[in-house]
Scaffold this motif. Structure first.
Motif, PDB file in Angstrom:
ATOM      1  N   TYR A  76      39.651  39.341  28.396  1.00  0.00           N
ATOM      2  CA  TYR A  76      40.911  38.590  28.377  1.00  0.00           C
ATOM      3  C   TYR A  76      41.209  38.009  29.758  1.00  0.00           C
ATOM      4  CZ  TYR A  76      45.889  37.541  27.918  1.00  0.00           C
ATOM      5  OH  TYR A  76      47.110  36.902  27.915  1.00  0.00           O
ATOM      6  N   GLN A  77      41.525  36.706  29.805  1.00  0.00           N
ATOM      7  CA  GLN A  77      41.844  36.045  31.072  1.00  0.00           C
ATOM      8  C   GLN A  77      43.032  35.106  30.884  1.00  0.00           C
ATOM      9  OE1 GLN A  77      38.622  34.250  33.206  1.00  0.00           O
ATOM     10  NE2 GLN A  77      37.183  35.889  32.777  1.00  0.00           N
ATOM     11  N   ILE A  82      49.672  39.303  36.883  1.00  0.00           N
ATOM     12  CA  ILE A  82      49.396  40.563  36.188  1.00  0.00           C
ATOM     13  C   ILE A  82      50.698  41.269  35.813  1.00  0.00           C
ATOM     14  CG2 ILE A  82      47.105  40.860  37.196  1.00  0.00           C
ATOM     15  CD1 ILE A  82      48.308  42.878  39.148  1.00  0.00           C
ATOM     16  N   LEU A 156      45.965  37.046  36.638  1.00  0.00           N
ATOM     17  CA  LEU A 156      45.009  37.990  36.062  1.00  0.00           C
ATOM     18  C   LEU A 156      43.575  37.524  36.266  1.00  0.00           C
ATOM     19  CD1 LEU A 156      44.733  40.577  34.193  1.00  0.00           C
ATOM     20  CD2 LEU A 156      44.548  38.976  32.298  1.00  0.00           C
ATOM     21  N   ARG A 157      43.355  36.213  36.208  1.00  0.00           N
ATOM     22  CA  ARG A 157      42.000  35.655  36.300  1.00  0.00           C
ATOM     23  C   ARG A 157      41.294  36.047  37.600  1.00  0.00           C
ATOM     24  NH1 ARG A 157      39.565  31.738  33.423  1.00  0.00           N
ATOM     25  NH2 ARG A 157      41.485  31.224  32.329  1.00  0.00           N
ATOM     26  N   PHE A 159      41.166  38.884  39.008  1.00  0.00           N
ATOM     27  CA  PHE A 159      40.751  40.289  39.071  1.00  0.00           C
ATOM     28  C   PHE A 159      39.468  40.530  38.277  1.00  0.00           C
ATOM     29  CE2 PHE A 159      45.194  40.291  40.149  1.00  0.00           C
ATOM     30  CZ  PHE A 159      45.307  41.268  41.127  1.00  0.00           C
ATOM     31  N   TRP A 163      39.728  45.923  36.849  1.00  0.00           N
ATOM     32  CA  TRP A 163      41.152  45.787  37.192  1.00  0.00           C
ATOM     33  C   TRP A 163      41.927  45.140  36.041  1.00  0.00           C
ATOM     34  CZ3 TRP A 163      43.452  48.261  41.035  1.00  0.00           C
ATOM     35  CH2 TRP A 163      42.659  48.738  42.086  1.00  0.00           C
ATOM     36  N   ARG A 164      41.295  44.218  35.297  1.00  0.00           N
ATOM     37  CA  ARG A 164      41.956  43.638  34.123  1.00  0.00           C
ATOM     38  C   ARG A 164      42.224  44.725  33.075  1.00  0.00           C
ATOM     39  NH1 ARG A 164      38.340  39.276  34.838  1.00  0.00           N
ATOM     40  NH2 ARG A 164      37.090  39.827  33.035  1.00  0.00           N
ATOM     41  N   VAL A 167      45.350  46.465  33.829  1.00  0.00           N
ATOM     42  CA  VAL A 167      46.539  45.709  33.425  1.00  0.00           C
ATOM     43  C   VAL A 167      46.824  45.932  31.945  1.00  0.00           C
ATOM     44  CG1 VAL A 167      47.578  43.406  33.231  1.00  0.00           C
ATOM     45  CG2 VAL A 167      46.144  43.958  35.213  1.00  0.00           C
TER      46      VAL A 167
END
Length: 647
Positions: A76-77, A82, A156-157, A159, A163-164, A167
């Motif tokens: 997911y991006q 975040i 978010l993109r 990370f 790390w995503r 989130v």
């Protein structure tokens, strides 16, 4: 809360589940365990409604909500921050906030009673839903999972996948579903974050099902263990340690019942065979045949505890000193990792490098391996040190068109196919699986192949970066056994506390841009850290550097001419000693190779006395080489100090 009754699910002709049942109660903390491929993640997806069962029912109470953390979320991006992604958990509060903002904007130009009433109602509901504290709650959870305050507004993109995943975990925790399902949540967390999640789950008001290979994590968070085995869900009313004890007891009882039944079957079969042809006993014999047919058979206990039965060896013995990092400084722009750091590694050290992500653990491993340049300082490998480096990104270097056997053959061409099959068997690849191509393997299977390659490399110094990621408990146990019998030196980065507690005799951690060392096991280190936090223990001293012996004061050389001449004589003598040791080592290495050839000769191992004599000589030569290597290294280190004195 959720009742699973007579669940059946098939993959082709193979039953993952057959008439399996489980009842999930409110607030229960369940650990779902089992070998890879038994269907743990599949069960979570069936409960979540992604997969449809082939038989049975899943009943849920009307108010049950589900939250599912799985590896698919890694992809997911978005360009949203975040913090915004995590706050998507508050769907109703976000909608109310948007409506409140719209009404306030409208009231700037049209202040009428209807708008005031509407605003009052919106604000009342918003307050009832605790809307004014949702952002602070989101920030608290995000920071608990390792994000800095500055990170929260980044998209978010930017990370990495790990790390995503954090989130997505934060978003789920904020939603507070009735049932929280976590599939390998610790894979992408560092130790402080794992400990934070443990405390969160312990006080979580809903039910939790967690799939994890981290034994300590399971012991700390679950109160029920459910084992997936033989297409059934086996219930144990305790944590993972309780499960191990209870399963051993159940297996003992089952083994006894199986052996008793087998004895009875053999006795019955002998009776049938003896009397089936006799008219007076034929009726009884026929009755026993029917009895056998009706008998509900007890299954034998399957031994799932894989054991390493292969000796991992290296051909070249290193000197006493394996590595010295001297005054090493490393920084990425303004971010400092190490500043004039110093550490030594001796032969036989088993080191676990632990700590939070972002401290520089993987960077330090790369510095040790020589693949990462330093800004200042020196890296010195000892005499005859050969290392092998395992890291997750190295899975990509496996040749996808090779079979497993081919891949291991590249790592050590001297091993026979039988020996390589033995190694693959240790890592749970058996029979025709050894002919599988790398490209069809799962991530966990590739990890096992890469680890087997590292251990086959005959390196006397191993660097392992998160080797337990994507391994199930059985594979972790195999790796522990392999490292326990490994006679070389290693540095391992891992967040798996049980694994670290089993394999390390020293702990390294990075603090204040220095490499700190604790002499002892992980359990001892953990106790010491608790004492230190409570103010009852001091920090261990930083690794001491060799005393300055360069003989210089304020840039001027010290020592009289006579003293310096004596120093030069001492240096010359040490260099001669080192050269003589090196020459002797070379001669003995040649002798050792000849002995190895002779020992492999059928004429030698066919003669017991000759074989014993050659073996004795081989052992003496190895011991002499080891002693000379220590003498060579000592002379070289002393010579280095005298060179500094003369500089």
């Amino acid at each position: 809360m959720i009742s699973i009754t007579n669940l059946s699910y098939y993959l082709g002709s193979r039953a993952l589940y057959e008439n399996a049942s489980l009842h999930i109660k409110p607030n229960q903390k369940i650990g779902l365990i089992g070998l890879n491929g038994t269907g743990k993640s599949t069960l979570l997806r069936i409960i979540n409604g992604e997969y449809q069962a082939d038989g049975g029912t899943i009943s849920k109470a009307g108010d049950v909500t589900l939250g599912f953390l799985n590896q698919d979320l890694l992809s997911y991006q978005t360009e949203d921050s975040i913090l915004s992604v995590a706050m998507q958990a508050f769907e109703r509060q976000n909608k109310l906030q948007k409506q409140i903002d719209e009404v306030l904007h409208e009231m700037e130009t049209d202040y009428k009673d209807e708008l005031v009433d509407k605003l009052g109602k919106l604000q009342e509901e918003f307050e009832a839903l605790d809307g004014y504290s949702v952002q602070s709650r989101a920030e608290e959870i995000m920071e608990g999972l390792g994000f800095s305050t500055e990170d929260l507004q980044k998209p978010l993109r930017q990370f990495s996948g790990g790390w995503r995943m954090r989130v997505m975990l934060a978003k789920l925790l904020l939603q507070k579903p009735s049932l929280l399902m976590l599939d390998e949540p610790t894979n992408h967390l560092d130790l402080p974050s794992i400990q934070w999640v443990e405390k969160y789950i312990q006080t979580y008001e809903g039910a939790v099902i967690v799939v994890s290979h981290d034994r300590e994590f399971l012991d700390n968070v679950i109160d029920v263990t459910v084992e997936v085995a033989n297409a059934k869900l086996n219930y144990y009313a305790g944590n993972y340690s309780f499960y191990l004890e209870e399963k051993a007891l159940r297996n003992e009882i089952q083994k006894g019942a199986y052996e008793n039944q087998q004895a009875k079957i053999r006795q019955t079969e002998r009776f049938i065979e003896r009397f089936k042809a006799q008219a007076t006993k034929a009726k009884q014999a026929q009755s026993r045949v029917k009895q056998l047919a009706r008998m509900e058979r007890v299954d034998d206990v399957i031994d799932e505890s894989a054991r390493v039965n292969f000796k991992f060896q290296f051909s070249t013995q290193p000197g006493r000193h394996i590595l010295h990092l001297d005054d090493v400084t490393k920084a990425y722009g303004p971010k400092k990792i190490l500043t004039r750091a110093d550490i030594r590694l001796e032969r036989g050290d088993k080191v676990a490098l632990i700590g939070a992500n972002g401290r520089g653990k993987s960077t330090l491993l790369r510095i040790i391996s020589g693949s990462e340049p330093v800004n200042e300082g020196n890296r010195q490998l000892g005499h005859n040190v050969s290392f092998s480096f395992y890291a997750q990104h190295q899975l990509e270097s496996l040749s996808v068109e090779d079979t497993l056997l081919d891949e291991l053959k590249h790592a050590n061409p001297t091993k026979s196919e039988g020996e390589l099959r033995g190694v693959l068997g240790c890592f749970l690849f058996s029979n025709d699986e050894v002919f599988k191509k790398i490209k069809v393997l799962s991530g966990g299977e590739k990890s096992r192949v890469a680890l087997a390659k590292v251990l086959l490399s005959q390196a006397n110094f191993l660097l392992l970066d998160e080797p337990t990621n994507h391994l199930d408990m059985q594979s972790v146990n195999i790796l522990i056994q392999a490292l326990e019998q490994y006679e070389g030196t290693y540095v391992v980065v891992s967040h798996d506390r049980y694994f670290v507690s089993q394999i390390a005799n020293k702990i390294w951690y990075i603090e204040d841009e220095q490499i700190k060392e604790y002499h002892g096991t992980y359990d001892e280190y953990e106790w010491w850290m608790e004492e230190r936090k409570a103010g009852k223990a001091e920090a261990p001293p930083a690794p001491t550097k060799p005393a300055a012996t360069n003989g210089a004061v304020n840039g001027k050389k010290s020592g009289s001419d006579d003293e310096r001449r004596e120093w030069q004589k001492t240096l010359k003598k040490l260099n001669q000693q080192a050269e003589e040791s090196e020459t002797k080592i070379g001669q003995l290495e040649e002798r050792k190779k000849r002995l190895e050839t002779e020992l492999a000769d059928p004429a030698t191992y066919g003669d017991d006395k000759l074989m014993q004599a050659k073996n004795d000589e081989y052992s003496r030569v190895k011991a002499q080489i080891s002693q000379l290597q220590d003498e060579w290294e000592t002379a070289m280190l002393e010579a280095e100090e005298w060179e500094k004195k003369l500089a």
